[in-house]
Design a protein around this motif. Structure first.
Motif, short mmCIF file in Angstrom:
data_model
loop_
_atom_site.label_atom_id
_atom_site.label_comp_id
_atom_site.label_asym_id
_atom_site.label_seq_id
_atom_site.Cartn_x
_atom_site.Cartn_y
_atom_site.Cartn_z
N ALA A 249 0.83 -1.21 0.00
CA ALA A 249 0.00 0.00 0.00
C ALA A 249 0.86 1.26 0.00
N ASN A 250 1.93 1.26 0.79
CA ASN A 250 2.82 2.44 0.80
C ASN A 250 3.51 2.61 -0.55
N SER B 4 1.08 4.06 -2.96
CA SER B 4 0.79 5.47 -2.67
C SER B 4 1.87 6.37 -3.26
N TYR B 5 3.11 5.99 -3.07
CA TYR B 5 4.20 6.81 -3.62
C TYR B 5 4.27 6.69 -5.13
N GLN C 87 -2.32 14.90 -2.27
CA GLN C 87 -1.71 13.61 -2.04
C GLN C 87 -0.98 13.56 -0.71
N ARG D 153 -3.58 13.24 1.96
CA ARG D 153 -4.13 11.89 1.95
C ARG D 153 -3.16 10.90 2.59
N LEU D 154 -1.88 11.03 2.28
CA LEU D 154 -0.89 10.14 2.89
C LEU D 154 -0.88 10.30 4.40
N VAL E 37 -4.81 9.19 5.73
CA VAL E 37 -5.29 7.84 5.46
C VAL E 37 -4.22 6.79 5.79
N GLU E 38 -3.02 6.99 5.28
CA GLU E 38 -1.99 5.96 5.43
C GLU E 38 -1.38 5.98 6.83
N PHE E 39 -0.81 7.10 7.24
CA PHE E 39 -0.03 7.12 8.47
C PHE E 39 -0.89 7.27 9.72
N THR F 81 -3.85 6.16 10.43
CA THR F 81 -4.50 4.91 10.86
C THR F 81 -3.49 3.90 11.37
N LYS F 82 -2.22 4.02 10.99
CA LYS F 82 -1.22 3.04 11.42
C LYS F 82 -0.57 3.41 12.74
#
Length: 97
Positions: free
Chosen positions: A3-4, A7-8, A64, A67-68, A71-73, A75-76
């Motif tokens: 997923a990462n 994203s990139y 972007q 969003r990163l 959404v990505e970081f 939630t982790k």
């Protein structure tokens, strides 16, 4: 992990798309001596299209990056806890009857 990387890759693809758009603008609307007086029309359009392309690239990178982060970081790595921030709340020491 995938997923990462995706994203990139999306960010890189948006950058490549901006370069391709700039190349299309350069190849189709470049001012040249052969155009003569028509350069007075072509050059402002050329500048406006490049400005729009630059603005889209800046806006897209802002979206972007947001969003990163969200959404990505978020939630982790975010773990809840603590108490809510209430900057303008009033704490009473005794109950008022």
């Amino acid at each position: 992990v995938a997923a990462n990387a995706l994203s990139y890759t999306r960010i890189a693809a948006a950058g490549v798309a901006g370069v391709i758009i700039a190349e299309v603008i350069n190849n189709s609307l470049s001012p040249s001596p052969s155009l003569g007086i028509m350069n007075l029309v072509v050059f402002p359009v050329f500048l406006v299209l490049h400005a729009v392309n630059a603005a889209l690239a800046m806006f897209e990178s802002l979206v972007q990056a947001g969003r990163l982060n969200l959404v990505e970081f978020f939630t982790k790595f975010y773990h809840g806890g603590g108490k809510p921030f209430k900057p303008f709340s009033l704490r009473l020491r005794h109950k008022v009857r």
